[in-house]
Design a protein around this motif. Structure first.
Motif, PDB file in Angstrom:
ATOM      1  N   LEU A 243       0.818  -1.213   0.000  1.00 33.50           N
ATOM      2  CA  LEU A 243       0.000   0.000   0.000  1.00 33.50           C
ATOM      3  C   LEU A 243       0.853   1.264   0.000  1.00 33.50           C
ATOM      4  CD1 LEU A 243      -2.856  -1.139   2.387  1.00 33.50           C
ATOM      5  CD2 LEU A 243      -2.911  -0.920  -0.094  1.00 33.50           C
ATOM      6  N   SER A 244       2.109   1.114  -0.382  1.00 34.80           N
ATOM      7  CA  SER A 244       2.976   2.302  -0.412  1.00 34.80           C
ATOM      8  C   SER A 244       2.581   3.232  -1.548  1.00 34.80           C
ATOM      9  CB  SER A 244       4.439   1.892  -0.553  1.00 34.80           C
ATOM     10  OG  SER A 244       4.613   1.123  -1.712  1.00 34.80           O
ATOM     11  N   VAL A 245       1.863   2.692  -2.525  1.00 33.33           N
ATOM     12  CA  VAL A 245       1.297   3.540  -3.583  1.00 33.33           C
ATOM     13  C   VAL A 245      -0.226   3.451  -3.433  1.00 33.33           C
ATOM     14  CG1 VAL A 245       1.148   3.969  -6.061  1.00 33.33           C
ATOM     15  CG2 VAL A 245       3.244   3.032  -5.093  1.00 33.33           C
TER      16      VAL A 245
ATOM     17  N   LEU B 159      -7.157  -7.689 -10.221  1.00 32.29           N
ATOM     18  CA  LEU B 159      -7.049  -8.141  -8.823  1.00 32.29           C
ATOM     19  C   LEU B 159      -6.015  -7.313  -8.069  1.00 32.29           C
ATOM     20  CD1 LEU B 159      -7.170 -12.060  -8.955  1.00 32.29           C
ATOM     21  CD2 LEU B 159      -8.840 -10.528  -7.935  1.00 32.29           C
ATOM     22  N   GLY B 160      -4.904  -7.024  -8.753  1.00 33.99           N
ATOM     23  CA  GLY B 160      -3.873  -6.184  -8.135  1.00 33.99           C
ATOM     24  C   GLY B 160      -4.424  -4.813  -7.784  1.00 33.99           C
ATOM     25  N   GLY B 161      -5.231  -4.244  -8.686  1.00 36.81           N
ATOM     26  CA  GLY B 161      -5.853  -2.948  -8.419  1.00 36.81           C
ATOM     27  C   GLY B 161      -6.793  -3.017  -7.236  1.00 36.81           C
ATOM     28  N   ILE B 162      -7.573  -4.100  -7.158  1.00 37.39           N
ATOM     29  CA  ILE B 162      -8.510  -4.247  -6.029  1.00 37.39           C
ATOM     30  C   ILE B 162      -7.738  -4.328  -4.713  1.00 37.39           C
ATOM     31  CG2 ILE B 162     -10.248  -5.758  -4.986  1.00 37.39           C
ATOM     32  CD1 ILE B 162     -11.102  -6.562  -7.797  1.00 37.39           C
ATOM     33  N   THR B 163      -6.633  -5.054  -4.723  1.00 43.83           N
ATOM     34  CA  THR B 163      -5.872  -5.184  -3.471  1.00 43.83           C
ATOM     35  C   THR B 163      -5.400  -3.808  -2.983  1.00 43.83           C
ATOM     36  OG1 THR B 163      -3.765  -5.528  -4.594  1.00 43.83           O
ATOM     37  CG2 THR B 163      -4.982  -7.498  -4.003  1.00 43.83           C
ATOM     38  N   VAL B 164      -5.011  -2.940  -3.919  1.00 43.30           N
ATOM     39  CA  VAL B 164      -4.533  -1.609  -3.520  1.00 43.30           C
ATOM     40  C   VAL B 164      -5.690  -0.737  -3.045  1.00 43.30           C
ATOM     41  CG1 VAL B 164      -3.556   0.548  -4.406  1.00 43.30           C
ATOM     42  CG2 VAL B 164      -2.483  -1.634  -4.969  1.00 43.30           C
TER      43      VAL B 164
END
Lengths: 265, 315
Positions: free
Chosen positions: B42-44, B112-117
């Motif tokens: 979550l650094s970005v 999925l990567g976008g959802i995780t962020v």
């Protein structure tokens, strides 16, 4: 037909991306019905009869040695520290006084109303550490996050009872203004860019709280007469409680001690 | 032993490109594992851009998270090129569609990567992201295998007279390994504790040792399968050691205020070696299907020809 299917598939993916992109913009949070101990339509506390609770929090036993933070990954912060930056899990003063303890009163304050905080509570990012390390504020009170570092941070509270948020703050950016709607002791805050950065924010429904300073002392003023529980919370040692009864205009002292080897609640 | 091909082989350059894509995907797995181990997910805070740009300041955790996104974008592009190339030159329809499936997987993986962020690393989504990464890697590795000259060369088929059949055993090992990776991802993303992953390790180790043993005993004269057995033995042994090291390093690093290099190294290497174990079991299963004929088919053929000699397998 194939062309239509492809267009449909493409549109679905695009829609999914748009929905996800908008997904984190959550609606305004409303306070939990049972959380506030105060009543916005209640009466103000009468200062002529209000008392005070004071005291000191101490640590019984040797404080654990704090760890050196390795800031080599962030030279701009590293050079701000003339001495190695240390963790702040347990900070003690002379005689074992314990800093960074949130002390607050539990009790029935439902007949009272409390004015909103006049100024925002501020947490600053300086030298890739949070200042202060522990803070407390009332539900709905403004929290202002500033960045004094020449590097980018993200401020990311990880609450259990409030809305989670995660915002970036480049150097020189305007302060971030946020608030927490529900009581929570305490909300951990972290920066994922610099994983050693940690802070805790206590969120309380009444103004009867204070975070201990270097001398471990606290003073909670303007307390209406009544019987309460003084609760002290420390990030490593958990919570400790003690009852107190305040008479009209009375001042009571409550000292509490955490055991150095006690696990957190 | 070698026989002339019965179908026009795939353009050799496509195979090379598929191997390159698989190698890049492996790098992507390392980059993804580094994000998790460095707690940089979550650094970005924004997605698909990073801090509203394509070139954010590459400091601290942003280096890992944005680096992961950049490598992922490159792998996505490579997958699209591979799929288009396969579609143009590949004669086997199912291989063409496998290329399309890889593109679908990489798009789903990005979402999925976008959802995780955007939803602050929900454990089920993060675990699904990690699992789909492994499946995508296996898909690309399989494409590289299917487009190889080895796969397309007509091979002599050998008979499997044992029970359980090698096909079933190899399948079971691959499926169990995938399930174990799901458990590992769930543990890593704090969906639940270590116990299910430890139990899975016992099951997978048993199955892989069983499979490797059967390959060595039943197919001692088939060098490819013997080599599969060696690779499986080596990888599972290494993975068990790495698992222990990863667990120790996590426990040890808990006293430090930040992820320490020894923990990051062991957890990342353990994660990506898991991907290699899965790829090895999948390739072993595919090689078994390619080289070993079904017993009933042999019985019919042997009965018809009056011989039990190895037969020529179809492509």
């Amino acid at each position: 037909m194939k062309g239509k299917s492809l267009i449909f598939a493409g549109a679905s993916v695009a829609l999914a991306i748009v929905m996800i992109s908008c997904g984190n913009k959550q609606s305004t949070e409303t306070p939990a019905a049972n959380a506030p101990a105060a009543n916005s339509a209640g009466k103000p506390v009468d200062p002529s009869t209000a008392g005070t609770v004071t005291g000191t929090i101490k640590l019984d036993g040797a404080a654990p040695k704090m760890k050196v933070i390795n800031m080599a990954a962030e030279p701009s912060c590293n050079k701000q520290h003339t001495e190695p930056a240390m963790t702040e899990d347990v900070v003690t003063g002379p005689g074992g006084t314990l800093q960074n303890v949130i002390v607050y009163l539990k009790g029935d304050f439902s007949q009272y109303s409390f004015p909103p905080a006049a100024a925002p509570t501020t947490i600053d990012q300086k030298g890739c550490q949070y200042h202060p390390h522990v803070l407390a504020l009332m539900t709905g009170a403004p929290l202002q996050v500033t960045n004094s570092d020449p590097t980018t941070h993200n401020i990311h509270p990880v609450p259990k009872n409030n809305r989670e948020w995660n915002e970036s703050q480049p150097p020189g950016a305007t302060p971030i203004n946020q608030s927490f709607a529900r009581e929570e002791i305490a909300v951990p805050v972290k920066c994922n860019v610099h994983p050693w950065m940690k802070a805790y924010i206590g969120v309380l429904a009444t103004p009867y709280f204070e975070v201990t300073g270097k001398d471990g002392s606290f003073t909670i003023k303007n307390v209406p007469p009544g019987t309460y529980t003084v609760s002290a919370w420390h990030e490593l040692y958990g919570s400790s409680e003690q009852p107190v009864t305040i008479g009209p205009s009375e001042s009571k002292s409550v000292n509490m001690t955490f055991k150095a080897n006690a696990p957190a609640d | 032993m070698s026989t002339p091909p019965t179908a026009p082989p795939t353009n050799r350059n496509v195979h090379r490109f598929a191997v390159f894509t698989a190698c890049c995907t492996f790098l992507l797995l390392i980059a993804g594992a580094l994000v998790t181990s460095n707690d940089a997910g979550l650094s970005v805070p924004d997605w698909p851009l990073s801090y509203g740009s394509l070139t954010p300041p590459m400091v601290g955790g942003i280096f890992y998270e944005h680096g992961h996104r950049v490598i992922a974008a490159c792998v996505g592009l490579l997958s699209i090129i591979l799929a288009v190339w396969l579609w143009r030159v590949e004669t086997r329809r199912w291989v063409r569609w496998l290329g399309v499936a890889a593109v679908g997987a990489v798009i789903a993986q990005g979402i999925l990567g976008g959802i995780t962020v955007l939803f602050f690393l929900p454990a089920p989504i993060s675990a699904a992201h990690a699992t789909l990464a492994q499946l995508f890697f296996c898909t690309v590795v399989s494409i590289a295998f299917f487009t190889s000259a080895w796969w397309q060369r007509q091979r002599p088929s050998v008979r499997d007279a044992g029970a359980p059949g090698i096909h079933a055993l190899a399948q079971a090992a691959a499926i169990a390994t995938l399930a174990q990776l799901v458990l590992g991802a769930a543990f890593r993303h704090k969906a639940f504790g270590i116990i299910p992953h430890l139990f899975g390790a016992v099951v997978v180790t048993g199955l892989i040792f069983w499979l490797a043993g059967v390959l060595k005993r039943r197919f001692a004269d088939v060098p490819e399968l013997r080599n599969c057995a060696r690779v499986l033995h080596g990888l599972i042994g290494l993975q068990l050691l790495l698992g222990g090291a990863a667990w120790w390093s996590r426990s040890y690093s808990a006293q430090f205020p930040q992820p320490i290099p020894v923990m990051v190294t062991f957890t990342v290497v353990h994660t990506v070696t898991g991907a290699l174990v899965l790829a090895a079991t999948v390739l072993t299963a595919l090689a078994c299907y390619r080289l070993v004929g079904r017993s009933d088919a042999f019985a019919i053929r042997a009965g018809a020809s009056g011989s039990s000699q190895p037969q020529q397998a179809a492509l």
